[in-house]
Design a protein around this motif. Structure first.
Motif, mmCIF file in Angstrom:
data_model
loop_
_atom_site.group_PDB
_atom_site.id
_atom_site.type_symbol
_atom_site.label_atom_id
_atom_site.label_comp_id
_atom_site.label_asym_id
_atom_site.label_seq_id
_atom_site.Cartn_x
_atom_site.Cartn_y
_atom_site.Cartn_z
ATOM 1 N N ILE A 124 60.557 1.344 31.121
ATOM 2 C CA ILE A 124 61.050 2.163 32.218
ATOM 3 C C ILE A 124 59.954 2.352 33.246
ATOM 4 O O ILE A 124 58.798 2.637 32.912
ATOM 5 C CB ILE A 124 61.569 3.540 31.738
ATOM 6 N N ALA A 125 60.328 2.140 34.507
ATOM 7 C CA ALA A 125 59.438 2.393 35.642
ATOM 8 C C ALA A 125 60.167 3.339 36.590
ATOM 9 O O ALA A 125 61.319 3.096 36.943
ATOM 10 C CB ALA A 125 59.101 1.086 36.360
ATOM 11 N N ALA A 126 59.511 4.418 36.959
ATOM 12 C CA ALA A 126 60.156 5.428 37.802
ATOM 13 C C ALA A 126 59.265 5.792 38.971
ATOM 14 O O ALA A 126 58.038 5.781 38.866
ATOM 15 C CB ALA A 126 60.480 6.680 36.983
ATOM 16 N N ASN A 127 59.890 6.117 40.083
ATOM 17 C CA ASN A 127 59.147 6.560 41.258
ATOM 18 C C ASN A 127 60.041 7.469 42.091
ATOM 19 O O ASN A 127 60.915 6.995 42.813
ATOM 20 C CB ASN A 127 58.676 5.368 42.086
ATOM 21 N N VAL A 128 59.818 8.754 41.962
ATOM 22 C CA VAL A 128 60.588 9.784 42.669
ATOM 23 C C VAL A 128 62.075 9.602 42.382
ATOM 24 O O VAL A 128 62.500 9.786 41.240
ATOM 25 C CB VAL A 128 60.276 9.785 44.185
ATOM 26 N N GLU A 129 62.894 9.178 43.354
ATOM 27 C CA GLU A 129 64.342 9.150 43.151
ATOM 28 C C GLU A 129 64.843 7.809 42.611
ATOM 29 O O GLU A 129 66.043 7.601 42.479
ATOM 30 C CB GLU A 129 65.087 9.495 44.450
ATOM 31 N N LYS A 130 63.946 6.886 42.299
ATOM 32 C CA LYS A 130 64.356 5.563 41.834
ATOM 33 C C LYS A 130 63.782 5.274 40.448
ATOM 34 O O LYS A 130 62.672 5.679 40.134
ATOM 35 C CB LYS A 130 63.881 4.480 42.805
ATOM 36 N N THR A 131 64.561 4.541 39.641
ATOM 37 C CA THR A 131 64.061 4.128 38.332
ATOM 38 C C THR A 131 64.685 2.802 37.926
ATOM 39 O O THR A 131 65.813 2.489 38.290
ATOM 40 C CB THR A 131 64.348 5.189 37.250
ATOM 41 N N VAL A 132 63.924 2.043 37.167
ATOM 42 C CA VAL A 132 64.413 0.806 36.561
ATOM 43 C C VAL A 132 64.220 0.937 35.055
ATOM 44 O O VAL A 132 63.134 1.315 34.597
ATOM 45 C CB VAL A 132 63.643 -0.424 37.078
ATOM 46 N N SER A 133 65.272 0.646 34.287
ATOM 47 C CA SER A 133 65.205 0.726 32.829
ATOM 48 C C SER A 133 65.683 -0.581 32.219
ATOM 49 O O SER A 133 66.620 -1.204 32.731
ATOM 50 C CB SER A 133 66.087 1.871 32.311
#
Length: 309
Positions: free
Chosen positions: A275-284
């Protein structure tokens, strides 16, 4: 809708006797040296109510990645002490999550089932406005379903469900993302009818409020690979602290990609989550078809900075 999405691809379920189960699983997994956790196939984080009078040591975050604190603990006691200190109360809600086995996760909803549910099923609380077939060479999508509903936060919204094989190679939502994922199609095969983008817009202004995209693939051996992209204009996905109990995983670490994105990578029982997240966005990501080293190599090809930057 977001809650259903999370539940559909969650394999971490809270127990009725949560504290006992957490302690039981932690001890059992420590004994057999098998740890792991996730998002797509990890379910809701377990909340445990404990009463503890503990001597507390103040911890600094092991990692601060993309504005999110990641804490690693060797024991449940250390985790409990830390969260008790954060709450400033001897009766604290301790958050910890435990992974399901690969056998348990075989029961999770497939990408095709997920797409069919939203494109063909009854949508509770949503009024269907239109359903269309499209020419993907012109529209990008193959099927489109539009509904409206009352959202508890946003008020009246319109949901647009778009399914199509093109979303296996490119996740495109105007004003939000144009993410090239075509490399995945060279490494594995997209699932037939296993790609869906859901866009929620303000009914009055047309502003894009949230996006949920799911793309399903399978390896040459038929193993699943699920990729999820999420955007929410009001909610910061997974931006709260992450508490990792090391003894619950085979491996758990933060990996930095070649395009300088920090990814939480975890494995257990032949399963790998990232999982990579940055404020209002994420990729799982969830898969049973890759090892951790192979996952890291894959992450270097994914242009994650483009996705969540």
């Amino acid at each position: 809708m977001k809650e259903k999405m999370r539940q559909a691809f969650s394999s971490l379920h809270p127990s009725r006797d949560i504290l006992a189960e957490v302690l039981k699983q932690a001890d059992a997994q420590k004994a057999r040296r098998s740890p792991s956790l996730c998002r797509l196939c990890r379910s809701v984080v377990v909340a445990v109510l404990v009463t503890a009078t503990l001597t507390v040591t103040v911890f600094a975050a092991d990692y601060v990645i993309n504005q999110r604190d990641i804490f690693f603990f060797d024991t449940l006691e250390a985790l409990t002490k830390f969260q008790t200190a954060q709450n400033g109360n001897s009766a604290a809600a301790v958050s910890v999550a435990m992974p399901n086995s690969a056998e348990e996760n075989e029961e999770m909803e497939t990408a095709q089932q997920y797409v069919s549910r939203w494109m063909d099923g009854e949508l509770e609380g949503e009024t269907v406005l239109s359903q269309q077939q499209g020419d993907p060479t012109k529209t990008g999508w193959e099927r489109r379903r539009v509904t409206k509903r009352e959202h508890p936060v946003y008020g009246p919204i319109v949901n647009e469900y778009l399914s199509g094989s093109i979303y296996a190679s490119q996740i495109v939502v105007e004003g939000v993302t144009d993410w090239d994922t075509s490399w995945l199609c060279t490494a594995m095969s997209p699932d037939e009818n296993g790609q869906l983008i859901t866009i929620s817009r303000d009914e009055k202004t047309g502003e894009t409020l949230s996006v949920v995209a799911l793309a399903g693939y399978h390896t040459a051996q038929g193993k699943p690979f699920l990729l999820s992209y999420n955007y929410d204009s009001s909610e910061q996905y997974w931006q709260g602290p992450e508490y990792i109990l090391n003894s619950a995983y085979d491996t758990a670490e933060v990996f930095r990609t070649e395009d300088n994105v920090d990814v939480l990578v975890q494995s257990y029982d032949g399963q790998v989550w990232a999982i990579a997240a940055n404020v209002e966005k994420t990729v799982s990501i969830y898969t049973t078809g890759y090892t951790v080293p192979e996952m890291k190599e894959l992450l270097n090809h994914l242009n994650l900075a483009e996705a969540i930057g």
